[in-house]
Design an enzyme around this catalytic site. Structure first.
Site, mmCIF file in Angstrom:
data_model
loop_
_atom_site.group_PDB
_atom_site.id
_atom_site.type_symbol
_atom_site.label_atom_id
_atom_site.label_comp_id
_atom_site.label_asym_id
_atom_site.label_seq_id
_atom_site.Cartn_x
_atom_site.Cartn_y
_atom_site.Cartn_z
ATOM 1 N N LEU A 28 0.844 -1.275 0.134
ATOM 2 C CA LEU A 28 0.021 0.018 -0.041
ATOM 3 C C LEU A 28 0.770 1.301 -0.092
ATOM 4 C CD1 LEU A 28 -2.532 -1.052 2.718
ATOM 5 C CD2 LEU A 28 -3.131 -0.880 0.120
ATOM 6 N N VAL A 35 7.863 0.019 5.309
ATOM 7 C CA VAL A 35 6.789 -0.520 3.847
ATOM 8 C C VAL A 35 5.469 -0.683 4.649
ATOM 9 C CG1 VAL A 35 6.664 -1.913 1.867
ATOM 10 C CG2 VAL A 35 8.781 -1.350 2.945
ATOM 11 N N ASP A 168 2.609 15.666 10.484
ATOM 12 C CA ASP A 168 2.725 15.144 8.990
ATOM 13 C C ASP A 168 1.345 15.008 8.446
ATOM 14 O OD1 ASP A 168 3.994 14.528 6.680
ATOM 15 O OD2 ASP A 168 4.313 12.280 7.104
HETATM 16 P P1 ADP Z 1 3.928 5.550 5.158
HETATM 17 O O1 ADP Z 1 3.469 7.073 4.739
HETATM 18 O O2 ADP Z 1 5.038 5.740 6.274
HETATM 19 O O3 ADP Z 1 4.491 4.966 3.974
HETATM 20 P P2 ADP Z 1 1.226 5.130 6.129
HETATM 21 O O4 ADP Z 1 0.973 4.773 7.510
HETATM 22 O O5 ADP Z 1 1.109 6.500 5.889
HETATM 23 O O6 ADP Z 1 2.923 5.025 5.956
HETATM 24 O O7 ADP Z 1 0.692 4.192 5.230
HETATM 25 C C1 ADP Z 1 0.852 4.094 3.867
HETATM 26 C C2 ADP Z 1 -0.440 4.284 2.984
HETATM 27 O O8 ADP Z 1 -1.044 2.631 3.500
HETATM 28 C C3 ADP Z 1 -1.510 5.043 3.331
HETATM 29 O O9 ADP Z 1 -1.355 6.143 2.584
HETATM 30 C C4 ADP Z 1 -2.666 3.979 2.920
HETATM 31 O O10 ADP Z 1 -2.861 4.330 1.866
HETATM 32 C C5 ADP Z 1 -2.450 2.873 3.590
HETATM 33 N N1 ADP Z 1 -2.796 2.693 4.923
HETATM 34 C C6 ADP Z 1 -2.132 2.899 5.960
HETATM 35 N N2 ADP Z 1 -2.857 2.526 7.167
HETATM 36 C C7 ADP Z 1 -4.078 2.120 6.742
HETATM 37 C C8 ADP Z 1 -5.338 1.511 7.226
HETATM 38 N N3 ADP Z 1 -5.463 1.329 8.606
HETATM 39 N N4 ADP Z 1 -6.400 1.232 6.344
HETATM 40 C C9 ADP Z 1 -6.103 1.187 5.311
HETATM 41 N N5 ADP Z 1 -5.110 1.633 4.388
HETATM 42 C C10 ADP Z 1 -4.131 2.212 5.022
HETATM 43 MG MG MG Z 2 1.941 8.303 5.242
#
Ligand code: ADP
Ligand code: MG
Length: 353
Positions: A28, A35, A168
């Site tokens: 995702l 990751v 953020d």
């Molecule tokens: P990073 O920005 O450090 O890669 P994030 O926590 O923002 O990590 O997560 C990355 C992506 O994964 C998000 O933009 C979203 O699309 C998806 N995501 C994260 N947490 C969830 C969740 N609880 N349910 C659904 N999608 C999620």
């Molecule tokens: Mg993020």
């Protein structure tokens, strides 16, 4: 002490997981520090109420992110994605990794939704269920954007009241929760908890330049490095009052509001250009408007028209959030009390009850 016992007992009765319990699905997201995958549970694990899950494999900041999520879970659960479990995975070939597990909230972040030509109507159906057969127009768009803003500010207010600054805030870190039909905040990887001094020193290199407030540092750079936890607990309300670190998130949220109101700011190049222009105007939104309005295209003009509805309530909101000086920005709580969020029909409803 009681708090720790409670936390321990609560954790004892929650399911615990380890590496082999998960089947990796689609990736995702991938950032500099971790990751994120969609995952499901191995069948052999007894059935739990959790269906689809999300896993983040995080590097050095994973410990802080687990800590923040545990705290949010206890103090203001509904404002952020539903956190399930976090642990240190030492058997990885890549060295130690922190694994964080959340409930899968939904397919779309606000960033995804804002990219649609149909925005904000695509969100209306998600929030309200069935499509209503109302005429499309500025008033209706404004109503949808207002609902999104209310949900974001509501979540932020509870985070801030808990003592956490997110640092953020951006559309990519706001997820639409299909279960609760509301927007929730995700990604506490850069967050700071000022009440206990966790992650006290701003990691400014983590911040996203498209959405950061001009101050860059949420605390005065003269503030000494993190005191030990008990000292920080005693001092932090004072530091909070002095520095108003929550206003950092407010600036970012103001930019999101502008992006929702003005379609040309929704893509990166539009936003970056806006940031450059605003900086040239010394972060004075009124001055910016004066320079761009005379030669505005239809999208920009329509955006101003939306902000000007009801005697300029949207414009009042955005100009109270996007300001150079942190202490001149509104808090999340005060923003929610502005006329922009007055609900027509609320009075009628209370009379009926
Ligand atoms: P990073 O920005 O450090 O890669 P994030 O926590 O923002 O990590 O997560 C990355 C992506 O994964 C998000 O933009 C979203 O699309 C998806 N995501 C994260 N947490 C969830 C969740 N609880 N349910 C659904 N999608 C999620
Ligand atoms: Mg993020």
């Amino acid at each position: 002490f009681d708090m720790f016992v409670l936390a321990f007992v609560e954790r004892l009765f929650r399911p615990t997981y380890r590496k082999d319990d998960f089947v990796l699905g689609k990736k995702l997201g991938e950032g500099a520090f971790g990751v994120v995958y969609r995952v499901s549970l191995m069948a052999k694990k007894p059935a739990t109420k959790e269906g689809d899950l999300v896993l983040k494999k995080a590097t050095e900041y994973g410990a802080v992110e687990i800590w923040m999520n545990e705290r949010v879970r206890r103090a203001c659960a509904n404002s952020c994605a539903d956190f399930i479990y976090g642990f240190l995975e030492t058997s990885s070939k890549k060295g130690d990794e922190y694994w964080l597990i959340w409930h899968f909230e939904g397919e779309a972040t606000l960033a995804d939704l804002m990219q649609s030509k149909d925005f904000p109507y695509n969100v209306e159906t998600m929030i309200l269920g069935e499509v209503q057969d109302l005429p499309k127009g500025l008033e209706r768009e404004n109503r949808i954007i207002q609902t999104i803003m209310r949900q974001i500010l509501f979540a932020l207010d509870s985070l801030h009241s808990t003592g956490i600054v997110h640092r953020d805030i951006k559309p990519q870190n706001i997820i639409f929760s299909e279960g609760s039909r509301t927007f929730k905040i995700i990604d506490l990887g850069a967050a700071a908890d000022l009440r206990v001094g966790i992650n006290y020193i701003p990691k400014e290199f983590l911040l996203d330049p498209r959405y950061t407030a001009p101050e860059q540092y949420i605390m005065s750079t003269q503030t000494p490095s993190a005191p030990s936890a008990p000292v920080a607990t005693a001092l932090s309300p004072v530091l909070w009052q002095m520095n108003l670190p929550d206003r950092f998130d407010i600036y970012s949220t103001g930019l999101i509001f502008l992006q929702m109101a003005i379609p040309t700011l929704r893509n990166d190049s539009g936003l970056i250009q806006f940031n450059r222009q605003l900086k040239r105007c010394d972060y004075d939104l009124y001055a910016w408007r004066k320079t761009v309005e005379p030669r505005a295209g239809p999208d920009l003009r329509r955006g101003f028209e939306l902000l000007d509805l009801d005697g300029g309530r949207g414009w009042e909101l955005v100009t109270s959030m996007v300001r150079y000086k942190a202490r001149q920005r509104t808090s999340a709580k005060a923003a929610l009390a502005l006329p922009y969020f007055d609900r027509e029909g609320l009075l009628a409803l209370s009379v009926m009850q």
